[in-house]
Design a protein around this motif. Structure first.
Motif: not given
Length: 253
Positions: A79-98
């Motif tokens: 689900g593309r909308a869920l994938a986008r939310l997952a990416g936003e959640n990674a950024a919000a938790n400061d783990v987007a680099a990992r």
């Protein structure tokens, strides 16, 4: 309904006693304890690369990233909308680099996911066979609980293809499909550890965690498992340590 459908409303929630921030759809499937328990059971080391198959909004990935600060995680979500939310959640938790999430179908995986790349894979696939299920009228809840084009066999085959030799696969599923899972892994992954999740003392397990290694010929082990709730419905001390404090759930000795 298309898997590209947008999400009308979201809520801001937390996991692991507030250590993980999670934005998720307000309606339909809502993250409960399964992805938290799954993440706690993955024996990932600091240098490991982990694949989260069907990662949704990233709940299991985020819990694993919080517990193992140096591991790298890739998520795939149809689900593309869920994938986008997952990416936003990674950024919000400061783990987007990992934590990198790609929108894609495991039946036709994106080129970014190379076979044989991962040391560990984890998944919380839909629990119900489409032939026998009565799906929810809500698209998101139905997609999370009932198999679609990709069957359980497809999920397991994809996971094994993505793992390196002797790589570990960890999944959570219904106890009544354990026989099917073990049959599908026969000759392809071994050293299986079956870990029942008991809802209470003296109650039959409805869920199991399972860990197996690609290419292993080791025998199966039935672990004691974890009792989740006391008689009054509250979490046991062991369950609370995992769900609120992020303690590991050591399936692998």
């Amino acid at each position: 309904m298309s898997f590209d459908a947008s999400i009308a409303a979201t809520s801001d929630d937390t996991l692991l006693g507030g250590r993980v921030r999670l934005r998720q759809p307000r309606d339909g499937y809502r993250v409960a304890i399964d992805p938290v328990l799954l993440a706690a059971a993955v024996p990932a080391g600091a240098a490991d690369t982990v694949l989260d198959i069907g990662c949704g909004v990233g709940a299991a990935s985020l819990c694993l990233a919080a517990r193992v600060p140096a591991c790298h995680i890739a998520g795939i979500e149809r689900g593309r909308a869920l994938a986008r939310l997952a990416g936003e959640n990674a950024a919000a938790n400061d783990v987007a680099a990992r934590l990198a999430v790609v929108a894609g179908d495991l039946l036709d995986p994106p080129p970014a996911l190379a076979p044989g790349r991962f040391a560990q894979a984890m998944m919380n696939p839909p629990f119900l066979d489409a032939a026998s299920a009565s799906p929810s009228p809500h698209h998101g809840k139905a997609a999370a609980s009932v198999e679609g084009d990709a069957t359980l066999a497809d999920w397991l085959a994809f996971a094994l293809a993505m793992l390196r030799d002797k790589g570990g696969l960890t999944l959570i599923h219904r106890a009544d499909r354990l026989g099917e899972i073990l049959a599908l892994l026969e000759g392809r992954a071994g050293g299986a550890i079956v870990f029942p999740l008991w809802p209470g003392e003296g109650k039959p397990a409805k869920r199991v965690l399972l860990h197996a290694r690609k290419g292993s010929a080791a025998p199966l082990t039935l672990a004691p498992g974890l009792v989740l709730h006391r008689a009054d419905g509250s979490n046991t001390e062991a369950a609370e340590a995992i769900l609120r404090h992020g303690a590991p759930l050591p399936l692998v000795p």
